[in-house]
Design a protein around this motif. Sequence first.
Motif, mmCIF file in Angstrom:
data_model
loop_
_atom_site.group_PDB
_atom_site.id
_atom_site.type_symbol
_atom_site.label_atom_id
_atom_site.label_comp_id
_atom_site.label_asym_id
_atom_site.label_seq_id
_atom_site.Cartn_x
_atom_site.Cartn_y
_atom_site.Cartn_z
ATOM 1 N N SER A 7 0.857 -1.185 0.000
ATOM 2 C CA SER A 7 0.000 0.000 0.000
ATOM 3 C C SER A 7 0.889 1.229 0.000
ATOM 4 C CB SER A 7 -0.928 0.009 1.211
ATOM 5 O OG SER A 7 -0.189 0.024 2.408
ATOM 6 N N GLY A 8 0.285 2.388 -0.314
ATOM 7 C CA GLY A 8 0.996 3.650 -0.212
ATOM 8 C C GLY A 8 1.412 4.275 -1.515
ATOM 9 N N GLY A 9 1.158 3.613 -2.629
ATOM 10 C CA GLY A 9 1.510 4.206 -3.897
ATOM 11 C C GLY A 9 0.627 5.396 -4.230
ATOM 12 N N GLY A 10 0.979 6.095 -5.311
ATOM 13 C CA GLY A 10 0.182 7.238 -5.714
ATOM 14 C C GLY A 10 0.916 8.102 -6.713
ATOM 15 N N LEU A 11 0.386 9.299 -6.905
ATOM 16 C CA LEU A 11 0.943 10.273 -7.843
ATOM 17 C C LEU A 11 1.617 11.388 -7.054
ATOM 18 C CD1 LEU A 11 1.206 11.555 -10.688
ATOM 19 C CD2 LEU A 11 -1.062 12.560 -10.309
ATOM 20 N N VAL A 12 2.846 11.719 -7.440
ATOM 21 C CA VAL A 12 3.598 12.751 -6.744
ATOM 22 C C VAL A 12 4.431 13.515 -7.761
ATOM 23 C CG1 VAL A 12 5.549 11.231 -6.233
ATOM 24 C CG2 VAL A 12 5.082 13.185 -4.735
ATOM 25 N N GLN A 13 4.708 14.763 -7.467
ATOM 26 C CA GLN A 13 5.564 15.552 -8.347
ATOM 27 C C GLN A 13 7.029 15.222 -8.102
ATOM 28 O OE1 GLN A 13 4.503 19.691 -7.704
ATOM 29 N NE2 GLN A 13 3.086 19.632 -9.439
ATOM 30 N N ALA A 14 7.830 15.463 -9.108
ATOM 31 C CA ALA A 14 9.263 15.225 -8.975
ATOM 32 C C ALA A 14 9.805 16.017 -7.783
ATOM 33 C CB ALA A 14 9.976 15.632 -10.253
ATOM 34 N N GLY A 15 10.663 15.344 -7.025
ATOM 35 C CA GLY A 15 11.210 15.945 -5.818
ATOM 36 C C GLY A 15 10.421 15.618 -4.571
ATOM 37 N N GLY A 16 9.245 15.063 -4.734
ATOM 38 C CA GLY A 16 8.388 14.734 -3.607
ATOM 39 C C GLY A 16 8.748 13.407 -2.965
ATOM 40 N N GLN A 38 8.740 -2.417 -11.482
ATOM 41 C CA GLN A 38 8.651 -2.770 -12.890
ATOM 42 C C GLN A 38 7.895 -1.688 -13.634
ATOM 43 O OE1 GLN A 38 6.902 -6.636 -13.630
ATOM 44 N NE2 GLN A 38 7.921 -6.791 -15.609
ATOM 45 N N ALA A 39 8.571 -1.077 -14.595
ATOM 46 C CA ALA A 39 7.947 -0.095 -15.478
ATOM 47 C C ALA A 39 7.452 -0.815 -16.726
ATOM 48 C CB ALA A 39 8.957 0.993 -15.836
ATOM 49 N N ALA A 91 6.813 3.390 -11.664
ATOM 50 C CA ALA A 91 6.749 1.940 -11.873
ATOM 51 C C ALA A 91 5.705 1.364 -10.923
ATOM 52 C CB ALA A 91 8.106 1.288 -11.596
ATOM 53 N N VAL A 92 5.407 0.096 -11.120
ATOM 54 C CA VAL A 92 4.676 -0.666 -10.112
ATOM 55 C C VAL A 92 5.715 -1.235 -9.150
ATOM 56 C CG1 VAL A 92 3.162 -2.616 -9.656
ATOM 57 C CG2 VAL A 92 2.824 -1.219 -11.709
ATOM 58 N N TYR A 93 5.496 -1.004 -7.870
ATOM 59 C CA TYR A 93 6.433 -1.463 -6.841
ATOM 60 C C TYR A 93 5.872 -2.708 -6.165
ATOM 61 C CZ TYR A 93 9.375 2.634 -7.329
ATOM 62 O OH TYR A 93 10.249 3.578 -7.815
ATOM 63 N N TYR A 94 6.742 -3.715 -6.018
ATOM 64 C CA TYR A 94 6.350 -5.002 -5.440
ATOM 65 C C TYR A 94 7.205 -5.311 -4.214
ATOM 66 C CZ TYR A 94 4.252 -5.873 -10.033
ATOM 67 O OH TYR A 94 3.503 -5.802 -11.189
ATOM 68 N N CYS A 95 6.580 -5.857 -3.194
ATOM 69 C CA CYS A 95 7.382 -6.405 -2.110
ATOM 70 C C CYS A 95 7.530 -7.912 -2.323
ATOM 71 C CB CYS A 95 6.805 -6.091 -0.741
ATOM 72 S SG CYS A 95 5.243 -6.853 -0.317
ATOM 73 N N ALA A 96 8.651 -8.426 -1.882
ATOM 74 C CA ALA A 96 8.980 -9.829 -2.062
ATOM 75 C C ALA A 96 9.490 -10.399 -0.747
ATOM 76 C CB ALA A 96 10.041 -9.990 -3.147
ATOM 77 N N ALA A 97 9.244 -11.684 -0.542
ATOM 78 C CA ALA A 97 9.660 -12.297 0.720
ATOM 79 C C ALA A 97 10.098 -13.737 0.492
ATOM 80 C CB ALA A 97 8.509 -12.261 1.727
ATOM 81 N N ASP A 98 10.745 -14.268 1.538
ATOM 82 C CA ASP A 98 11.188 -15.653 1.532
ATOM 83 C C ASP A 98 12.260 -15.889 0.480
ATOM 84 O OD1 ASP A 98 9.650 -18.955 1.258
ATOM 85 O OD2 ASP A 98 11.319 -18.220 2.474
ATOM 86 N N GLY A 117 1.475 -5.565 -5.933
ATOM 87 C CA GLY A 117 2.062 -4.365 -6.499
ATOM 88 C C GLY A 117 1.251 -3.118 -6.204
ATOM 89 N N THR A 118 1.936 -1.978 -6.162
ATOM 90 C CA THR A 118 1.287 -0.686 -5.977
ATOM 91 C C THR A 118 1.948 0.314 -6.924
ATOM 92 O OG1 THR A 118 0.627 0.995 -4.348
ATOM 93 C CG2 THR A 118 2.804 0.016 -4.051
#
Length: 124
Positions: A7-16, A38-39, A91-98, A117-118
């Motif tokens: 969770s926590g993804g979103g749209l932000v301006q450069a530098g944010g 992954q883009a 990009a889409v950000y993924y967490c991975a484990a194990d 992904g987020t």
Amino acid sequence: QVQLVESGGGLVQAGGSLSLSCAASGRLFSTDMGWFRQAPGTEREFVAHISWDDARKYYADSVKGRFTISRDNAKNMMYLQMNGLKPEDTAVYYCAADQRSGSIYFQARSYNYWGQGTQVTVSS
């Protein structure tokens, strides 16, 4: 049930800044974990890694000094604080484990479990 939820993804301006979270089911939280992204049209790439005991952290050169990985074992949570965001971080950000024993932490195939992904979008 084995599960990772980002969770926590979103749209932000450069530098944010943005902060991503990954909630892990109990069994996964005693493992080494990581963040990948992954883009469109590209392969999944390594962003950051954290050992199960918080003793070791590694970062991709492209995010070093801007991103910080952390975990809270008491809450079964992993985080990625992203500062100084750039359009190329979109990009889409993924967490991975194990992570499998003896595998290489920056390779996606080293991990057995993935979140859904987020999306992170950085506008210029």
